[in-house]
Design a protein around this motif. Structure first.
Motif, PDB file in Angstrom:
ATOM      1  N   ARG A  47       0.834  -1.307   0.066  1.00  0.00           N
ATOM      2  CA  ARG A  47       0.054  -0.043  -0.173  1.00  0.00           C
ATOM      3  C   ARG A  47       0.780   1.394  -0.178  1.00  0.00           C
ATOM      4  O   ARG A  47       0.405   2.316  -0.475  1.00  0.00           O
ATOM      5  CB  ARG A  47      -0.865  -0.020   1.065  1.00  0.00           C
ATOM      6  N   VAL A  54      -5.549   3.828   0.005  1.00  0.00           N
ATOM      7  CA  VAL A  54      -5.245   2.813  -0.912  1.00  0.00           C
ATOM      8  C   VAL A  54      -5.732   1.472  -0.125  1.00  0.00           C
ATOM      9  O   VAL A  54      -5.790   1.412   0.938  1.00  0.00           O
ATOM     10  CB  VAL A  54      -3.699   2.734  -0.799  1.00  0.00           C
ATOM     11  N   TRP A  56      -5.285  -2.597  -0.103  1.00  0.00           N
ATOM     12  CA  TRP A  56      -4.675  -3.814  -0.553  1.00  0.00           C
ATOM     13  C   TRP A  56      -5.350  -5.118  -0.670  1.00  0.00           C
ATOM     14  O   TRP A  56      -6.287  -5.502   0.143  1.00  0.00           O
ATOM     15  CB  TRP A  56      -3.699  -4.175   0.722  1.00  0.00           C
ATOM     16  N   ALA A  69      -1.670  -3.765  -4.180  1.00  0.00           N
ATOM     17  CA  ALA A  69      -2.485  -2.819  -3.585  1.00  0.00           C
ATOM     18  C   ALA A  69      -3.016  -1.833  -4.749  1.00  0.00           C
ATOM     19  O   ALA A  69      -2.214  -1.915  -5.943  1.00  0.00           O
ATOM     20  CB  ALA A  69      -1.746  -1.762  -2.681  1.00  0.00           C
TER      21      ALA A  69
END
Length: 229
Positions: A47, A54, A56, A69
């Motif tokens: 990430r 973000v 993952w 990610a």
């Protein structure tokens, strides 16, 4: 950044290493490939390649190569703050990697894994809607689930300090008094509090007053890994 204390030092280090090493070797990887490379050193580093918000993704391949990610929104998409209460600068007795292995012995582990997709969907929707309450509640719930898993592991896995509990109680008190503040705790004793920018100052002041808190940091969404000129 202090190492091994629950402030994602390994994520930062391996994201930086993946980018720097690939560039030094004359290789320009696309973001998914760079994320996959960073993940080999630390899961969370996948990430840290990106900035902003973000996710993952778990992936489906047995070798994990599709566990990468992807960004949900840039840093300027949503102006929020994370106030970090550092309750201990001492290295953790149990590393994050060893902690995950121990967590798998907990009877609560299967239920935690089974609920992860629903929690992710809720968090993703909250980010897209810029809904602080929704994101804060699911993040806090997920963090407490993770630590409940650790408590029931064999042997028990307890990262918290007395100040950790004190910070949680203070955050819940703030919320009861009308301040939207939500606590999360990674694999360590530090407490991270999600709040609006206008509330960051009062939240930081409240956490500093908790006995055992060493220092308080305030962060905003930032950029990802980059090579400085």
């Amino acid at each position: 950044m202090p190492r091994g204390v629950g402030l994602a030092s390994s994520a930062a280090a391996f994201a930086a290493l993946a980018l720097a090493a690939s560039r030094a070797a004359g290789i320009v990887l696309d973001p998914p490939a760079l994320s996959a490379l960073a993940r080999r050193g630390s899961g969370s580093a996948a990430r840290s390649i990106f900035g902003g918000f973000v996710e993952w993704r778990r992936g489906e391949r047995p070798d994990g190569r599709d566990s990468v990610a992807e960004p949900l929104a840039p840093p300027d998409f949503w102006d929020v703050r994370v106030v970090v209460a550092v309750t201990s600068s001492a290295p953790k007795a149990v590393s994050s990697r060893a902690g995950m292995e121990r967590a798998a012995t907990s009877p609560f582990y299967p239920a935690w894994v089974a609920g992860a997709e629903a929690d992710l969907a809720e968090a993703r929707a909250a980010i897209r809607a810029r809904d602080l309450d929704a994101l804060g509640l699911v993040a806090e719930h997920s963090a407490l689930e993770m630590h409940a898993v650790g408590l029931a592991a064999r042997p028990p896995l307890v990262y918290w300090r007395a100040a950790t509990v004190g910070c949680l109680e203070r955050v819940w008190q703030l919320r009861a008094e009308g301040t939207p503040a939500f606590a999360t705790i990674d694999a360590g004793p530090q407490v991270k509090v999600l709040c609006a920018p206008a509330d960051a100052g009062p939240v930081a002041e409240a956490l500093r007053a908790v006995p055992g808190v060493e220092r308080v940091l305030t962060c905003a969404p930032g950029g990802g890994a980059e090579v400085a000129a």
